[in-house]
Design an enzyme around this catalytic site. Structure first.
Site, PDB file in Angstrom:
ATOM      1  N   HIS A 121      45.936 -38.595-103.499  1.00  0.00           N
ATOM      2  CA  HIS A 121      45.057 -39.374-104.379  1.00  0.00           C
ATOM      3  C   HIS A 121      44.103 -38.385-105.060  1.00  0.00           C
ATOM      4  CE1 HIS A 121      41.642 -42.112-105.224  1.00  0.00           C
ATOM      5  NE2 HIS A 121      42.511 -43.105-105.142  1.00  0.00           N
ATOM      6  N   ASP A 199      43.491 -37.355 -94.770  1.00  0.00           N
ATOM      7  CA  ASP A 199      43.041 -38.524 -95.519  1.00  0.00           C
ATOM      8  C   ASP A 199      43.786 -39.732 -94.940  1.00  0.00           C
ATOM      9  OD1 ASP A 199      42.838 -40.629 -97.269  1.00  0.00           O
ATOM     10  OD2 ASP A 199      43.202 -39.449 -99.085  1.00  0.00           O
ATOM     11  N   GLN A 202      45.035 -44.763 -96.235  1.00  0.00           N
ATOM     12  CA  GLN A 202      46.138 -45.738 -96.234  1.00  0.00           C
ATOM     13  C   GLN A 202      46.833 -45.837 -94.881  1.00  0.00           C
ATOM     14  OE1 GLN A 202      46.624 -47.805 -98.632  1.00  0.00           O
ATOM     15  NE2 GLN A 202      45.471 -46.849-100.286  1.00  0.00           N
ATOM     16  N   LYS A 225      39.541 -50.963 -96.982  1.00  0.00           N
ATOM     17  CA  LYS A 225      41.003 -51.137 -96.984  1.00  0.00           C
ATOM     18  C   LYS A 225      41.501 -51.649 -95.629  1.00  0.00           C
ATOM     19  CE  LYS A 225      41.620 -47.233-100.150  1.00  0.00           C
ATOM     20  NZ  LYS A 225      41.920 -47.823-101.451  1.00  0.00           N
ATOM     21  N   CYS A 364      45.608 -43.581-109.428  1.00  0.00           N
ATOM     22  CA  CYS A 364      44.806 -42.371-109.142  1.00  0.00           C
ATOM     23  C   CYS A 364      45.658 -41.272-108.517  1.00  0.00           C
ATOM     24  CB  CYS A 364      43.592 -42.681-108.255  1.00  0.00           C
ATOM     25  SG  CYS A 364      42.486 -43.879-108.959  1.00  0.00           S
TER      26      CYS A 364
HETATM   27  N1  7TS Z   1      42.758 -41.524-100.453  1.00  0.00           N
HETATM   28  C1  7TS Z   1      43.752 -42.412-100.530  1.00  0.00           C
HETATM   29  C2  7TS Z   1      45.075 -42.087 -99.937  1.00  0.00           C
HETATM   30  C3  7TS Z   1      43.525 -43.639-101.167  1.00  0.00           C
HETATM   31  O1  7TS Z   1      44.507 -44.530-101.229  1.00  0.00           O
HETATM   32  C4  7TS Z   1      42.258 -43.921-101.730  1.00  0.00           C
HETATM   33  C5  7TS Z   1      41.999 -45.176-102.509  1.00  0.00           C
HETATM   34  C6  7TS Z   1      41.255 -42.971-101.587  1.00  0.00           C
HETATM   35  C7  7TS Z   1      41.540 -41.782-100.953  1.00  0.00           C
HETATM   36  C8  7TS Z   1      39.859 -43.230-102.067  1.00  0.00           C
HETATM   37  O2  7TS Z   1      39.297 -44.237-101.297  1.00  0.00           O
HETATM   38  P1  7TS Z   1      37.895 -44.902-101.689  1.00  0.00           P
HETATM   39  O3  7TS Z   1      37.761 -46.048-100.737  1.00  0.00           O
HETATM   40  O4  7TS Z   1      36.863 -43.861-101.485  1.00  0.00           O
HETATM   41  O5  7TS Z   1      38.017 -45.325-103.110  1.00  0.00           O
HETATM   42  N2  7TS Z   1      43.125 -45.760-103.077  1.00  0.00           N
HETATM   43  C9  7TS Z   1      43.152 -46.758-103.978  1.00  0.00           C
HETATM   44  C10 7TS Z   1      44.335 -47.324-104.425  1.00  0.00           C
HETATM   45  O6  7TS Z   1      45.450 -46.993-104.063  1.00  0.00           O
HETATM   46  N3  7TS Z   1      44.055 -48.308-105.301  1.00  0.00           N
HETATM   47  O7  7TS Z   1      42.737 -48.381-105.435  1.00  0.00           O
HETATM   48  C11 7TS Z   1      42.156 -47.431-104.607  1.00  0.00           C
END
Ligand code: 7TS
Length: 406
Positions: A121, A199, A202, A225, A364
């Protein structure tokens, strides 16, 4: 007993119509919905307990502190951290990775190397590029094959005494591919002294996490999430690593003694928790952990994997539909396009009219899109409350899009 209707009854938001159709929420990789138990804890905090933590002698402040620290211990168990003070509250994965990349600045010098992968990401790419700009270090990227699978031979080639950081996701948000992080960590430990960052944005919603068994230095994830409120997240860091590194934000609660001549820092976890935290959200994150534990990791995974298999099988019957990462080990996500039939957002809009919420575009993860030479995909992502009937509605919607766009 896994009772899907009982689970769904805990998510009031699912019980609504969108565009005159029952809502089918398949955008869980972006953010999951929150069960009533989490919302009640959050609401109860603000209606009965609201006070600042760690600084009040008064009763409410003490109770709020106790609740937040109880939540920290729930999360400690959830990821099997050795100590509760290795669990740092953040506002999400993005903040966690930025924090780590910032506090590592003094550990890198010109021509050192940071290894990431093609499947990251943007929030696991850009903070490392910024660190490279600050230090003169270089980014190396593990490539993928046509199935989206990481080519670990390249990791073997890349690893050296110059490697200072290896940062990869456990599950790709764009494709749902489960990366062999155990193997990546073993290889990294065997041939470098690099800091290892995982990370888990997910993976935390789907898998049982064991940071001690993994032997990573850092593990970050987002609360929103995994059924908790937005603005919550966790940074796990190994005690000896966090104790050795400098603070990130300076401010209230992170000091031992502050004077104009010299300031000393508080111990863990407070050294990394400057300022007033998201107390209500952090307590509600503990309630989300309770929810996951109650349903059970095995039940969650079995159900989501069955949904994924069913969705992929039925989608692939549609002529011209391509699933990205079709043959890779995946969880929670099916990412696809109707080849030659409009762009992903066309399909997304048609699905929305039918009440089906998916994400479209690059998710992203522009490097993955560049690799497949596409602008984006349609991504359906699953949570524990999704049903096979909802997958049928998704497939029906994609068939309709096919008829309209072909
Ligand atoms: N890393 C991964 C693998 C992610 O899927 C996301 C967010 C982030 C980092 C960032 O997370 P945040 O909570 O700090 O925003 N992914 C997504 C997505 O797949 N659709 O919207 C946000």
């Amino acid at each position: 007993m896994f009772d899907i209707q009982e689970i769904r009854s805990q998510f009031s938001i699912l019980n609504q119509q969108v565009n005159g159709k029952p809502l089918v929420y398949l955008d869980n990789a972006a953010t999951s919905q929150k069960p009533n138990s989490v919302l009640e804890v959050w609401n109860q905090y603000y209606t009965e307990l609201n006070a600042n933590v760690h600084r009040g002698i008064h009763t409410l402040s003490q109770l709020a502190t106790e609740e937040m620290e109880l939540s920290r211990r729930k999360i400690q168990k959830f990821i099997n951290a050795k100590n509760d003070f290795e669990v740092i509250f953040t506002k999400g994965t993005t903040e966690g990775i930025n924090l780590i990349s910032y506090i590592l600045t003094s550990k890198l010098k010109k021509d050192d190397e940071i290894i990431i992968s093609y499947l990251e990401h943007h929030s696991n790419i850009v903070p490392w590029q910024l660190l490279c700009e600050r230090t003169g270090a270089k980014l190396r990227v593990i490539p993928i094959d046509e199935n989206g699978i990481l080519q670990l031979d390249y990791l073997d080639q890349f690893l050296s005494e110059k490697t200072k950081v290896v940062s990869v996701n456990q599950v790709s948000n764009a494709l749902g591919i489960v990366n062999p992080i155990e193997e990546i960590i073993k290889k990294t430990r065997a041939s470098s002294n690099a800091y290892i960052v995982i990370d888990g944005a997910q993976s935390a919603p789907h898998f049982k996490i064991d940071v001690q068994a993994l032997d990573c230095d850092f593990f970050v994830f987002s609360g929103h999430k995994m059924y908790a409120p937005m603005g919550t997240g966790i940074l796990y860091g190994k005690q000896e690593v966090l104790e050795d590194l400098p603070p990130f934000h300076g401010g209230g609660e992170m000091i031992a003694v502050c004077s104009f001549d010299q300031t000393t820092y508080a111990g863990l976890p407070f050294k990394y928790e400057a300022g007033t935290p998201n107390v209500g959200g952090n307590i509600a994150l503990g309630a989300a952990v309770d929810f996951i534990n109650k349903v059970g990791h095995e039940n969650i995974q079995n159900h989501e994997n069955a949904l994924l298999e069913y969705a992929q099988k039925n989608l692939l019957e549609i002529e011209g539909l391509k699933v990205y990462g079709e043959n890779a080990n995946r969880t929670g996500v099916v990412s696809f396009n109707l080849i030659g039939m409009g762009i992903s957002s066309d399909v997304g809009m048609i699905l929305d009219k039918m009440g089906v919420a998916v994400r479209t575009g690059h998710h992203c993860t522009q490097p993955i899109m560049d690799f497949f030479d596409i602008a984006g995909t349609v991504r359906a992502s699953f949570a524990v409350y999704n049903t096979f009937e909802e997958i049928d509605l998704l497939v029906e919607g994609v068939k309709k899009a096919h008829r309209m766009l072909a």
